[in-house]
Motif scaffolding. Structure first.
Motif, PDB file in Angstrom:
ATOM      1  N   ARG A  40       0.887  -0.954   0.117  1.00 64.89           N
ATOM      2  CA  ARG A  40       0.192  -0.202   0.204  1.00 64.89           C
ATOM      3  C   ARG A  40       1.014   1.861  -0.070  1.00 64.89           C
ATOM      4  N   ASP A  41       2.118   0.889  -0.077  1.00 65.88           N
ATOM      5  CA  ASP A  41       2.724   2.323   0.342  1.00 65.88           C
ATOM      6  C   ASP A  41       3.673   2.586  -1.729  1.00 65.88           C
ATOM      7  N   GLY A  42       3.151   1.760  -1.979  1.00 67.86           N
ATOM      8  CA  GLY A  42       4.025   1.978  -3.095  1.00 67.86           C
ATOM      9  C   GLY A  42       5.118   0.794  -3.521  1.00 67.86           C
ATOM     10  N   ARG A  43       5.863   0.663  -2.382  1.00 75.56           N
ATOM     11  CA  ARG A  43       6.990   0.005  -2.563  1.00 75.56           C
ATOM     12  C   ARG A  43       6.536  -1.114  -2.437  1.00 75.56           C
ATOM     13  N   PRO A  44       7.581  -2.265  -3.705  1.00 73.76           N
ATOM     14  CA  PRO A  44       7.476  -4.165  -3.332  1.00 73.76           C
ATOM     15  C   PRO A  44       7.292  -4.556  -2.190  1.00 73.76           C
ATOM     16  N   TRP A  45       6.882  -5.581  -2.479  1.00 74.52           N
ATOM     17  CA  TRP A  45       5.965  -6.215  -0.926  1.00 74.52           C
ATOM     18  C   TRP A  45       7.948  -6.460  -0.486  1.00 74.52           C
ATOM     19  N   LEU A  46       8.235  -7.505  -1.458  1.00 70.37           N
ATOM     20  CA  LEU A  46       9.774  -8.221  -1.419  1.00 70.37           C
ATOM     21  C   LEU A  46      11.081  -7.493  -2.140  1.00 70.37           C
ATOM     22  N   GLY A  47      10.594  -7.371  -3.706  1.00 71.45           N
ATOM     23  CA  GLY A  47      11.444  -7.331  -4.636  1.00 71.45           C
ATOM     24  C   GLY A  47      12.044  -8.000  -5.372  1.00 71.45           C
ATOM     25  N   THR A  48      12.961  -7.691  -6.556  1.00 76.26           N
ATOM     26  CA  THR A  48      13.044  -9.031  -7.279  1.00 76.26           C
ATOM     27  C   THR A  48      13.746  -9.980  -6.957  1.00 76.26           C
ATOM     28  N   SER A  49      14.632  -9.475  -6.033  1.00 76.58           N
ATOM     29  CA  SER A  49      16.072 -10.597  -4.969  1.00 76.58           C
ATOM     30  C   SER A  49      15.222 -11.356  -4.049  1.00 76.58           C
ATOM     31  N   LYS A  50      14.263 -11.230  -3.973  1.00 77.03           N
ATOM     32  CA  LYS A  50      13.411 -12.894  -3.414  1.00 77.03           C
ATOM     33  C   LYS A  50      12.624 -13.596  -4.578  1.00 77.03           C
ATOM     34  N   THR A  51      13.308 -14.103  -4.330  1.00 74.95           N
ATOM     35  CA  THR A  51      12.925 -15.660  -6.088  1.00 74.95           C
ATOM     36  C   THR A  51      12.323 -17.070  -5.807  1.00 74.95           C
ATOM     37  N   TRP A  52      10.827 -17.628  -5.983  1.00 74.49           N
ATOM     38  CA  TRP A  52      10.918 -18.527  -6.895  1.00 74.49           C
ATOM     39  C   TRP A  52      12.475 -19.476  -6.462  1.00 74.49           C
ATOM     40  N   ARG A  53      12.835 -19.239  -7.135  1.00 70.97           N
ATOM     41  CA  ARG A  53      14.166 -20.541  -7.570  1.00 70.97           C
ATOM     42  C   ARG A  53      14.784 -19.966  -5.542  1.00 70.97           C
ATOM     43  N   GLY A  54      14.375 -19.182  -4.827  1.00 68.22           N
ATOM     44  CA  GLY A  54      15.954 -19.101  -4.422  1.00 68.22           C
ATOM     45  C   GLY A  54      14.674 -19.840  -2.582  1.00 68.22           C
ATOM     46  N   LEU A  55      14.288 -19.799  -2.818  1.00 65.16           N
ATOM     47  CA  LEU A  55      12.769 -20.570  -1.636  1.00 65.16           C
ATOM     48  C   LEU A  55      13.252 -22.040  -1.521  1.00 65.16           C
ATOM     49  N   GLY A  56      12.483 -22.826  -2.910  1.00 60.57           N
ATOM     50  CA  GLY A  56      12.524 -23.561  -3.692  1.00 60.57           C
ATOM     51  C   GLY A  56      13.919 -24.315  -3.196  1.00 60.57           C
ATOM     52  N   ALA A  57      15.201 -23.720  -3.890  1.00 59.54           N
ATOM     53  CA  ALA A  57      16.586 -24.452  -3.477  1.00 59.54           C
ATOM     54  C   ALA A  57      16.754 -24.642  -1.762  1.00 59.54           C
ATOM     55  N   ALA A  58      15.942 -23.309  -1.382  1.00 62.49           N
ATOM     56  CA  ALA A  58      16.286 -23.543   0.432  1.00 62.49           C
ATOM     57  C   ALA A  58      15.570 -24.965   1.117  1.00 62.49           C
ATOM     58  N   LEU A  59      14.411 -24.707   0.749  1.00 66.47           N
ATOM     59  CA  LEU A  59      13.665 -26.075   0.892  1.00 66.47           C
ATOM     60  C   LEU A  59      14.002 -27.124   0.547  1.00 66.47           C
ATOM     61  N   LEU A  60      14.007 -27.223  -0.596  1.00 61.86           N
ATOM     62  CA  LEU A  60      14.860 -28.738  -1.462  1.00 61.86           C
ATOM     63  C   LEU A  60      15.747 -29.744  -0.245  1.00 61.86           C
ATOM     64  N   THR A  61      16.691 -28.027  -0.033  1.00 55.31           N
ATOM     65  CA  THR A  61      17.797 -28.369  -0.387  1.00 55.31           C
ATOM     66  C   THR A  61      18.680 -28.924   1.310  1.00 55.31           C
ATOM     67  N   THR A  62      17.766 -27.691   1.926  1.00 53.37           N
ATOM     68  CA  THR A  62      18.583 -27.525   3.622  1.00 53.37           C
ATOM     69  C   THR A  62      18.396 -29.726   3.901  1.00 53.37           C
ATOM     70  N   PRO A  63      17.254 -30.055   4.456  1.00 55.60           N
ATOM     71  CA  PRO A  63      16.577 -31.322   5.053  1.00 55.60           C
ATOM     72  C   PRO A  63      17.640 -31.847   4.207  1.00 55.60           C
ATOM     73  N   LEU A  64      18.063 -32.184   2.717  1.00 60.12           N
ATOM     74  CA  LEU A  64      19.489 -32.946   2.367  1.00 60.12           C
ATOM     75  C   LEU A  64      20.293 -33.329   3.260  1.00 60.12           C
TER      76      LEU A  64
END
Length: 161
Positions: A40-64
């Motif tokens: 609502r302040d007109g700025r991105p919620w998180l920004g372009t550097s927070k990606t599905w790729r990064g989230l997926g990499a962390a969630l898939l590999t940290t359990p390993l």
């Protein structure tokens, strides 16, 4: 390996593997988590550097990694969820402070990413309050040392490719 070192390894990995995925994959799969939507302040919620790729990499590999450390894979998943929650919280706050994606903010970039997963896993790893503090401080020092190195490596890869 002590519970403190196990926790530190999980936190360092969960926070570092999104950067590694960006280095290895470049722009591929780099879809922003916030979909480019604005708060609502007109700025991105998180920004372009927070990606599905990064989230997926962390969630898939940290359990390993947890399994390799002799821990239940579920603890690795909890560590990754905690670390990524801390990272996303920090990004949300940084956008409210008018900071650019990937612009460093001392302590805001380090503390939530280590504190949240360490607190979540305190009981499961029998980690003391002192152990949590050690994990947070050690992660902060590691992050402060490795972040400039990752930036230089990213620039070298851009020049080569």
């Amino acid at each position: 390996m002590t519970p403190t070192l196990q926790m530190l390894a999980l936190v360092v990995w969960a926070n570092g593997v999104p950067v590694l995925a960006r280095l290895l994959l470049g722009p591929r799969l780099a879809h922003p988590l916030d979909g480019g939507r604005l708060f609502r302040d007109g700025r991105p919620w998180l920004g372009t550097s927070k990606t599905w790729r990064g989230l997926g990499a962390a969630l898939l590999t940290t359990p390993l990694l947890a399994a390799l450390l002799g821990l239940p894979w579920l603890l690795g998943l909890v560590a990754a969820l905690g670390a990524m929650s801390g990272d996303l919280l920090a990004s949300f706050i940084k956008r409210r402070l008018r900071r650019q994606p990937s612009e460093p903010v001392l302590f805001l970039d380090e503390i939530p990413e280590a504190l949240i997963p360490a607190v979540l896993l305190m009981a499961a790893l029998d980690l003391s309050a002192a152990g949590v503090v050690i994990v947070v401080i050690a992660f902060a020092l590691t992050d402060l040392l490795l972040t400039p190195f990752a930036g230089r490596l990213r620039r070298m890869i851009k020049r080569i490719g």
